[in-house]
Motif scaffolding. Sequence first.
Motif, short mmCIF file in Angstrom:
data_model
loop_
_atom_site.label_atom_id
_atom_site.label_comp_id
_atom_site.label_asym_id
_atom_site.label_seq_id
_atom_site.Cartn_x
_atom_site.Cartn_y
_atom_site.Cartn_z
N GLN A 1 48.82 29.99 49.67
CA GLN A 1 47.88 29.19 48.89
C GLN A 1 47.62 29.79 47.51
N GLN A 2 47.93 31.07 47.33
CA GLN A 2 47.71 31.71 46.04
C GLN A 2 48.52 31.05 44.94
N SER A 3 49.63 30.41 45.31
CA SER A 3 50.45 29.72 44.31
C SER A 3 50.23 28.21 44.33
N ASP A 4 49.20 27.77 45.07
CA ASP A 4 48.89 26.34 45.16
C ASP A 4 48.22 25.88 43.87
N THR A 5 48.88 25.01 43.12
CA THR A 5 48.35 24.59 41.83
C THR A 5 47.14 23.67 41.97
N ASP A 6 46.85 23.18 43.19
CA ASP A 6 45.67 22.34 43.39
C ASP A 6 44.40 23.18 43.51
N LEU A 7 44.56 24.50 43.67
CA LEU A 7 43.41 25.39 43.77
C LEU A 7 43.23 26.13 42.45
N VAL A 8 41.99 26.23 41.99
CA VAL A 8 41.72 26.86 40.70
C VAL A 8 40.63 27.91 40.87
N ILE B 1 37.74 30.71 38.51
CA ILE B 1 36.57 30.63 37.64
C ILE B 1 36.87 31.16 36.24
N GLY B 2 38.14 31.54 36.00
CA GLY B 2 38.52 31.98 34.66
C GLY B 2 38.39 33.47 34.43
N VAL B 3 38.83 34.27 35.42
CA VAL B 3 38.76 35.73 35.28
C VAL B 3 40.05 36.36 35.80
N THR B 4 40.28 37.60 35.38
CA THR B 4 41.20 38.48 36.09
C THR B 4 40.36 39.65 36.60
N ALA B 5 40.77 40.22 37.71
CA ALA B 5 39.95 41.26 38.33
C ALA B 5 40.82 42.21 39.13
N GLU C 1 43.59 41.26 46.32
CA GLU C 1 44.27 39.97 46.31
C GLU C 1 43.54 38.96 47.20
N SER C 2 43.07 39.42 48.36
CA SER C 2 42.31 38.54 49.25
C SER C 2 41.00 38.12 48.60
N SER C 3 40.34 39.07 47.92
CA SER C 3 39.08 38.76 47.24
C SER C 3 39.30 37.73 46.14
N LEU C 4 40.36 37.90 45.36
CA LEU C 4 40.66 36.95 44.30
C LEU C 4 40.92 35.56 44.87
N ASN C 5 41.61 35.52 46.01
CA ASN C 5 41.92 34.23 46.62
C ASN C 5 40.65 33.51 47.06
N MET C 6 39.60 34.28 47.43
CA MET C 6 38.33 33.68 47.83
C MET C 6 37.62 33.01 46.66
N LEU C 7 37.95 33.42 45.44
CA LEU C 7 37.34 32.80 44.26
C LEU C 7 37.94 31.42 43.99
N ARG C 8 39.10 31.14 44.57
CA ARG C 8 39.81 29.91 44.26
C ARG C 8 39.42 28.78 45.20
N GLY C 9 39.51 27.58 44.70
CA GLY C 9 39.19 26.40 45.49
C GLY C 9 39.46 25.15 44.68
N PRO C 10 39.15 23.99 45.21
CA PRO C 10 39.39 22.74 44.48
C PRO C 10 38.59 22.69 43.18
N SER C 11 39.18 22.11 42.16
CA SER C 11 38.49 21.94 40.89
C SER C 11 37.22 21.11 41.09
N GLY C 12 36.12 21.57 40.49
CA GLY C 12 34.84 20.88 40.63
C GLY C 12 33.95 21.46 41.71
N SER C 13 34.53 22.27 42.61
CA SER C 13 33.71 22.95 43.62
C SER C 13 33.07 24.18 42.98
N SER C 14 32.23 24.87 43.73
CA SER C 14 31.57 26.06 43.19
C SER C 14 31.63 27.19 44.20
N VAL C 15 31.39 28.40 43.71
CA VAL C 15 31.41 29.58 44.56
C VAL C 15 30.15 30.40 44.27
N LYS C 16 29.54 30.93 45.33
CA LYS C 16 28.32 31.73 45.17
C LYS C 16 28.69 33.21 45.15
#
Length: 400
Positions: free
Chosen positions: A104-111, A113-117, A162-177
């Motif tokens: 899923q890390q290469s899934d273009t449907d998942l975006v 928050i605009g960071v590298t970490a 890498e797992s942590s970064l993947n948790m930041l990703r999700g569908p566009s328009g969703s949010s993460v706490k």
Amino acid sequence: MDKKKLFILCVVIAVTASFVTGLFVYFYQTSKIKGNDILLGKGSYQDIQKYMEISDLEKIINDTYYRDVEQSDLVTGTLKGMVESLNDPYSVYYTEEEYREFNQQSDTDLVGIGVTAGPYQRTGHLKLERVYAGSPAETAGLAENDVILTIDGADVGGLDYESSLNMLRGPSGSSVKLTVQTGADAPRELEVARANVDAQRVTYTMLTDDVAQIAISEFNGNCVEEFKNAIQFLKDEDAKGVLVDVRGNMDGSVPDAVSMLDEILPEGLAAYTVDKENKRDELTVDADYFDLPLVVLVDGNSASAAEVFAGAVQGRGRGQVIGTQTYGKGVVQSIVDMPYSGGGVKLTSALYYTPDEKAVNGGITPDIAVSNPEGRLTFETDAQLQQALTTLGELIAQGG
């Protein structure tokens, strides 16, 4: 019988059949028949014992352990244990679910928050290395060197980055706490939107009248073309020296890094790989390059392609490397699907080396070691940047 149990039964039958067939073939090929006697070679007998040990242990667990154990868990544990026995942090066996998440890390449907970490060395949490301009992260008030403690309530301190970064990703328009900490301040709660960010991986500016900075956040996307634009910017501004900042650059394409090195290195070797057969593959650059005093900034979260980049500059004697010891991930990896389980395995298939024959996997040791203070940095408090300016000033005064 449900599908899952039927699948496990089929796997067990298939493995058992393959095991018995393999033993028979191996037994036949490595043994000798003398009259009515079969003479086992020492190696074949020892190999049979190894496989029987696995079967014996499974029986002992089923007979002795205080509770019932799912056979699928034993199979998964055996497969993971085989890879873990390599003592290679970059070789991993993935179950079907883990492999799905990995892909899923290469899934273009998942975006994001605009960071590298990358990993925060002290606690293993996630440290922000770049916050892209105009991103949801910037809008929410996040900045470089902020540390993410939890993502949607889950502590990320025990996870790989890498797992942590993947948790930041999700569908566009969703949010993460997020729970975020800045320096020694008290942690704060934020909710950040996810959006597709058109990130510029290479940014550039004149820091002084003579010195330019090129910052590379990732060796991905349009980074090669952006780097060429940066080189043209140096020429247009008549820069006398340049610092290339790859701090916090955790991943990316080594071929892209070599294409960028082609702009600043003289003709010759940039890096090479060596596999188990001692086969050497060389990555080279041509003779056309922009020659001016050069410094590369690195830190503990400069990894992979960034280390190849810094190691090439250092190994060719092209410039100085300043900062702290880099992450130490100089590996070529192969990803293979597992045919029966739906899982996969990622294995190191070769190692990268610098032009002066140092293994990138051990990390790049800077020519000038400088550490930065904790928390958000400014131009004045960035000790590594200030040292780079001092070093470049000396090189410019010496004529390069």
